[in-house]
Design an enzyme around this catalytic site. Structure first.
Site, PDB file in Angstrom:
ATOM      1  N   SER A  20       0.815  -1.230   0.000  1.00 15.42           N
ATOM      2  CA  SER A  20       0.000   0.000   0.000  1.00 15.42           C
ATOM      3  C   SER A  20       0.834   1.259   0.000  1.00 15.42           C
ATOM      4  O   SER A  20       0.437   2.276  -0.557  1.00 15.42           O
ATOM      5  CB  SER A  20      -0.883   0.057   1.248  1.00 15.42           C
ATOM      6  OG  SER A  20      -1.952  -0.805   1.111  1.00 15.42           O
ATOM      7  N   ARG A  21       1.962   1.204   0.707  1.00 14.50           N
ATOM      8  CA  ARG A  21       2.731   2.451   0.888  1.00 14.50           C
ATOM      9  C   ARG A  21       4.199   2.104   1.137  1.00 14.50           C
ATOM     10  O   ARG A  21       4.571   0.927   1.204  1.00 14.50           O
ATOM     11  CB  ARG A  21       2.153   3.250   2.054  1.00 14.50           C
ATOM     12  CG  ARG A  21       2.308   2.542   3.383  1.00 14.50           C
ATOM     13  CD  ARG A  21       1.740   3.360   4.524  1.00 14.50           C
ATOM     14  NE  ARG A  21       2.266   2.844   5.769  1.00 14.50           N
ATOM     15  CZ  ARG A  21       1.580   2.722   6.896  1.00 14.50           C
ATOM     16  NH1 ARG A  21       0.320   3.089   6.936  1.00 14.50           N
ATOM     17  NH2 ARG A  21       2.151   2.250   7.983  1.00 14.50           N
ATOM     18  N   ASN A  85       7.538  -8.060   2.235  1.00 15.04           N
ATOM     19  CA  ASN A  85       7.893  -6.723   2.702  1.00 15.04           C
ATOM     20  C   ASN A  85       7.058  -6.250   3.899  1.00 15.04           C
ATOM     21  O   ASN A  85       7.523  -5.412   4.669  1.00 15.04           O
ATOM     22  CB  ASN A  85       7.730  -5.734   1.531  1.00 15.04           C
ATOM     23  CG  ASN A  85       7.663  -4.299   2.000  1.00 15.04           C
ATOM     24  OD1 ASN A  85       8.684  -3.679   2.282  1.00 15.04           O
ATOM     25  ND2 ASN A  85       6.444  -3.760   2.126  1.00 15.04           N
ATOM     26  N   SER A 137      16.327  -5.972   7.908  1.00 13.52           N
ATOM     27  CA  SER A 137      16.724  -4.655   8.446  1.00 13.52           C
ATOM     28  C   SER A 137      18.104  -4.790   9.054  1.00 13.52           C
ATOM     29  O   SER A 137      18.442  -5.848   9.613  1.00 13.52           O
ATOM     30  CB  SER A 137      15.733  -4.225   9.534  1.00 13.52           C
ATOM     31  OG  SER A 137      16.277  -3.156  10.293  1.00 13.52           O
ATOM     32  N   TYR A 150      11.423  -6.366  17.232  1.00 12.19           N
ATOM     33  CA  TYR A 150      11.670  -6.131  15.795  1.00 12.19           C
ATOM     34  C   TYR A 150      13.007  -6.735  15.370  1.00 12.19           C
ATOM     35  O   TYR A 150      13.098  -7.400  14.324  1.00 12.19           O
ATOM     36  CB  TYR A 150      11.654  -4.616  15.556  1.00 12.19           C
ATOM     37  CG  TYR A 150      11.808  -4.179  14.121  1.00 12.19           C
ATOM     38  CD1 TYR A 150      10.727  -4.182  13.247  1.00 12.19           C
ATOM     39  CD2 TYR A 150      13.038  -3.736  13.638  1.00 12.19           C
ATOM     40  CE1 TYR A 150      10.869  -3.755  11.932  1.00 12.19           C
ATOM     41  CE2 TYR A 150      13.189  -3.310  12.328  1.00 12.19           C
ATOM     42  CZ  TYR A 150      12.100  -3.318  11.482  1.00 12.19           C
ATOM     43  OH  TYR A 150      12.246  -2.896  10.173  1.00 12.19           O
ATOM     44  N   ALA A 152      14.594  -9.200  16.724  1.00 13.43           N
ATOM     45  CA  ALA A 152      14.463 -10.669  16.713  1.00 13.43           C
ATOM     46  C   ALA A 152      13.727 -11.129  15.455  1.00 13.43           C
ATOM     47  O   ALA A 152      14.114 -12.123  14.825  1.00 13.43           O
ATOM     48  CB  ALA A 152      13.716 -11.133  17.960  1.00 13.43           C
ATOM     49  N   LYS A 154      13.597  -9.668  12.535  1.00 12.84           N
ATOM     50  CA  LYS A 154      14.395  -9.479  11.311  1.00 12.84           C
ATOM     51  C   LYS A 154      15.611 -10.413  11.306  1.00 12.84           C
ATOM     52  O   LYS A 154      16.027 -10.894  10.235  1.00 12.84           O
ATOM     53  CB  LYS A 154      14.822  -8.021  11.180  1.00 12.84           C
ATOM     54  CG  LYS A 154      13.651  -7.054  10.992  1.00 12.84           C
ATOM     55  CD  LYS A 154      12.846  -7.350   9.735  1.00 12.84           C
ATOM     56  CE  LYS A 154      11.784  -6.293   9.469  1.00 12.84           C
ATOM     57  NZ  LYS A 154      11.022  -6.547   8.231  1.00 12.84           N
TER      58      LYS A 154
END
Ligand SMILES: NC(=O)c1ccc[n+]([C@@H]2O[C@H](COP(=O)([O-])OP(=O)(O)OC[C@H]3O[C@@H](n4cnc5c(N)ncnc54)[C@H](O)[C@@H]3O)[C@@H](O)[C@H]2O)c1
Length: 242
Positions: A20-21, A85, A137, A150, A152, A154
């Site tokens: 979407s973005r 993503n 990331s 986050y 963990a 990634k």
């Protein structure tokens, strides 16, 4: 040897989650511009959508992923390319994270990528190959204060990328990850000015990435230019990690 346009994705179908973005939208637009038939997937359908085919999907919902992907395959939209993503943050020092802060980030960022890859892999095998790009990331590589959940997720996604590359290589399916530093999107728009300034300071190029910067590397990994690249984690961080 004739000159081939190895970035041409004509005839390929690409599934892009979180389209979407932000980074996902930039990926959907760039892959479409290079000829791919892009299927955008997100929690809601944006107006205007970045590509003509767009489906509502919560990637963390295993049953919904199963139903949506089977339906797409039934409609002749089995994937040659998959970009995992979709991602979320729920920041806080680890001793203040609730069970839900922890689980919800793992569910979207890691379980979601697993559900989509599990559905796509047999379809790609049937088609004789494919390419999967997971959006990780640098915080999954180096760990980030206030982002244990986050980081963990990634780090897990990077491990998943490598294991999937091992399992799927023999079927002609390449699996890679991009590892962005800080990117200018809604995800980072409300961060403290000091956090943004620190990221810019860490970047050897002196700026944050734009979504298109990441999309360019996703395009490369999806394309025939990367035909012998698998199990790789490509940092797109202006040197921020160093
Ligand atoms: N922005 C950054 O600095 C940065 C840095 C490194 C990695 N990333 C990663 O890049 C990816 C995209 O991030 P962004 O910056 O574009 O963020 P964003 O918040 O702008 O966009 C994320 C998109 O994912 C969608 N999404 C969230 N949960 C979903 C779900 N359960 N099912 C389907 N879609 C869902 C959102 O609706 C949104 O459209 C994420 O995986 C993020 O972790 C971002």
């Amino acid at each position: 040897m004739p000159r081939l346009d190895r970035l041409d994705l004509t005839g390929k179908t690409a599934w892009v989650t979180g389209a979407s973005r932000g980074i996902g939208r930039a990926c959907a637009e760039l892959l479409a511009r290079h000829g791919a038939r892009v299927v955008g997937l997100d929690l809601s359908i944006p107006e205007p959508p970045p590509c003509p085919v767009f489906r509502q999907l919560d990637v963390a919902d295993a049953a919904a992923v199963r139903a949506c992907t089977a339906d797409l395959a039934g409609q002749g939209l089995a994937p040659d390319l998959l970009v995992n993503n979709a991602g979320v943050t729920r920041d806080g020092v680890l001793w203040k994270l609730s069970d839900d802060d922890w689980a919800s980030v793992l569910r979207v960022n890691l379980d979601g990528a697993f559900y989509l890859t599990r559905a796509a892999a047999p379809l790609m095998r049937e088609r004789g190959g494919g390419a999967i790009v997971n959006v990780a990331s640098i915080n999954g590589e180096r760990g980030k204060f206030g982002q244990s959940n986050y980081s963990a997720s990634k780090a897990g996604l990077i491990g998943f990328t490598k294991a999937a590359a091992r399992e799927l290589g023999r079927f002609g399916v390449r699996v890679n990850a991009v590892s962005p530093g800080m990117v200018e999107t809604e995800m980072t728009a409300n961060l403290d000015a000091s956090a943004t300034a620190r990221a810019k300071d860490e970047s050897l190029l002196g700026r944050l990435a734009l979504p298109e910067d990441v999309a360019g590397c996703v395009l490369f990994l999806c394309s025939a230019l990367a035909v012998h690249v698998t199990g790789h984690v490509l940092r797109v961080d202006g040197g921020q990690y160093l």
